[in-house]
Design a protein around this motif. Structure first.
Motif, mmCIF file in Angstrom:
data_model
loop_
_atom_site.group_PDB
_atom_site.id
_atom_site.type_symbol
_atom_site.label_atom_id
_atom_site.label_comp_id
_atom_site.label_asym_id
_atom_site.label_seq_id
_atom_site.Cartn_x
_atom_site.Cartn_y
_atom_site.Cartn_z
ATOM 1 N N GLN A 259 0.830 -1.212 0.000
ATOM 2 C CA GLN A 259 0.000 0.000 0.000
ATOM 3 C C GLN A 259 0.861 1.258 0.000
ATOM 4 O O GLN A 259 0.544 2.236 -0.691
ATOM 5 N N LYS A 260 1.944 1.237 0.760
ATOM 6 C CA LYS A 260 2.819 2.407 0.872
ATOM 7 C C LYS A 260 3.445 2.772 -0.466
ATOM 8 O O LYS A 260 3.610 3.955 -0.792
ATOM 9 N N ASN A 261 3.827 1.762 -1.240
ATOM 10 C CA ASN A 261 4.470 2.008 -2.541
ATOM 11 C C ASN A 261 3.467 2.211 -3.677
ATOM 12 O O ASN A 261 3.829 2.171 -4.845
ATOM 13 N N ASN A 262 2.200 2.386 -3.289
ATOM 14 C CA ASN A 262 1.125 2.693 -4.247
ATOM 15 C C ASN A 262 0.936 1.603 -5.308
ATOM 16 O O ASN A 262 0.577 1.884 -6.447
ATOM 17 N N CYS A 263 1.183 0.355 -4.918
ATOM 18 C CA CYS A 263 0.939 -0.749 -5.846
ATOM 19 C C CYS A 263 -0.547 -0.852 -6.190
ATOM 20 O O CYS A 263 -0.917 -1.307 -7.274
ATOM 21 N N GLY A 265 -2.393 1.433 -6.937
ATOM 22 C CA GLY A 265 -2.725 2.368 -8.005
ATOM 23 C C GLY A 265 -2.839 1.683 -9.353
ATOM 24 O O GLY A 265 -3.479 2.198 -10.277
ATOM 25 N N TYR A 320 8.160 1.907 -10.501
ATOM 26 C CA TYR A 320 7.976 1.758 -9.063
ATOM 27 C C TYR A 320 9.313 1.983 -8.353
ATOM 28 O O TYR A 320 10.380 1.779 -8.928
#
Length: 350
Positions: A259-263, A265, A320
């Protein structure tokens, strides 16, 4: 003579190898071992066409050998000009009518099968799936069921499943040889086909249209299960909670990193319109990482850290933040826990 014999032996060896290798391959990736309605229709046409071509070849070779033997120039024969048949109406009619008859024999069942396989009269009463081709993966949206998956398409056996197909980028081609024929997947218009699997099992699919550097790696699977098992799978998928907390400390940390690395998205868990990247709802149930590698943690870590080395040109590469191997390992632990259903590809056909 030695050089000629060497070439003859090499040709013989390659011919034998070609014959032997033609029998290689996977049972559920062969159009010659039909396990579905469309594939069976296609094989019937292949056999019909092959028989007619073989018949023509035998007749032509018989005539050819007969002419070579009967009309060859013998020792002592004087030079002469054979009788000319140019303008012979009987011969002209024969070699015009025979090909027409053979073409009609091929054309009638071919046209009939084409209309049969394009029939959409039962679409409203059947399972419909929206199929989206992407570089280099496939997305499946089960219409009216709020279920989305990627790479693995679950279907019930003995039922027609209509696929409404479109591309998000370039032209692709959807092909599951053991179940049905090919269908182009275009960005400008929607094409529809139906598939029907006779028996349970995992059927391998390919993209049959050159679509970029990883075209050959754009694999997917159709997993055919009994209608009862399919209903159970649908129920399990519909009850997925995208916000469910992972079990185990490392998996929880992996979920936080995910979630933190915006996966999220690009990747969705559960029913979501997001289609930038494959849907991961049942990722843990799959048998391949990125559609091509054995499904294990080590390969998943490799994919997370360097996807471009595995599938050149994919959209995940370079977009990423760089992750350490430890962080990738934690994310892998989380993803491998995503198993919403007890019905998996490994269980199909057992």
């Amino acid at each position: 003579m030695k050089g000629w014999m060497g070439k003859f032996r090499a040709l013989t060896l390659f011919s034998i190898l070609a014959l032997i290798l033609s029998g290689c391959g996977k049972e559920n990736l062969s159009a010659l071992i039909p396990k579905g309605y469309g594939a069976e229709k296609s094989l019937d046409l292949i056999i019909l066409t092959a028989v007619i071509m073989l018949f023509v070849l035998v007749i032509v070779m018989l005539i050819y050998v007969t002419v070579l033997i009967r009309f060859r120039k013998k020792k002592g024969d004087k030079d002469f000009i054979p009788k000319q048949v140019e303008g012979n109406k009987t011969l002209e009619i024969i070699w015009t009518v025979i090909p027409i008859i053979l073409l009609v024999i091929i054309a009638v069942p071919t046209v009939s099968a084409t209309f049969d396989l394009a029939d959409e009269s039962a679409a409203s009463e059947s399972l419909n799936v929206e199929v989206t081709g992407n570089q280099y993966w496939w997305h499946f949206n089960y219409e009216g069921k709020e279920i989305q998956t990627s790479q693995d398409l679950y279907i019930p056996t003995g039922e027609k499943v209509y696929l409404n197909m479109k591309s998000s980028d370039v032209i692709h081609s959807f092909w599951v040889p053991a179940i049905s024929g090919k269908m182009d997947v275009n960005p400008a218009n929607e094409n529809t086909m139906f598939i029907e699997a006779y028996e349970e099992g995992v059927y391998y699919g390919k993209c049959a249209e050159l679509c970029g550097p990883s075209h050959a790696l754009m694999d997917f699977k159709i997993i055919a299960v009994s209608p009862e098992e399919f209903d159970k799978w649908v129920e399990d998928m519909q009850n997925v909670d995208p916000k469910a907390v992972a079990e185990g400390e490392t998996a929880k940390q992996g979920q936080e990193l995910f979630q933190k690395n915006n996966c999220m998205g690009c990747h969705a868990i559960g029913s979501s319109p997001v289609q930038v990247g494959p849907n991961l709802t049942n990722f843990g149930d799959r048998t391949r990482v990125a559609g091509v590698m054995e499904h294990n943690k080590e390969n998943l870590i490799s994919w997370i850290m360097d996807p471009n080395s595995i599938k050149p040109g994919n959209k995940m590469a370079g977009k990423y933040p760089e992750l350490s191997k430890e962080e990738a390992s934690k994310i892998a632990d989380y993803l491998l826990q995503l198993k919403p259903s007890s019905i998996t590809a490994e269980d199909a056909g057992k």
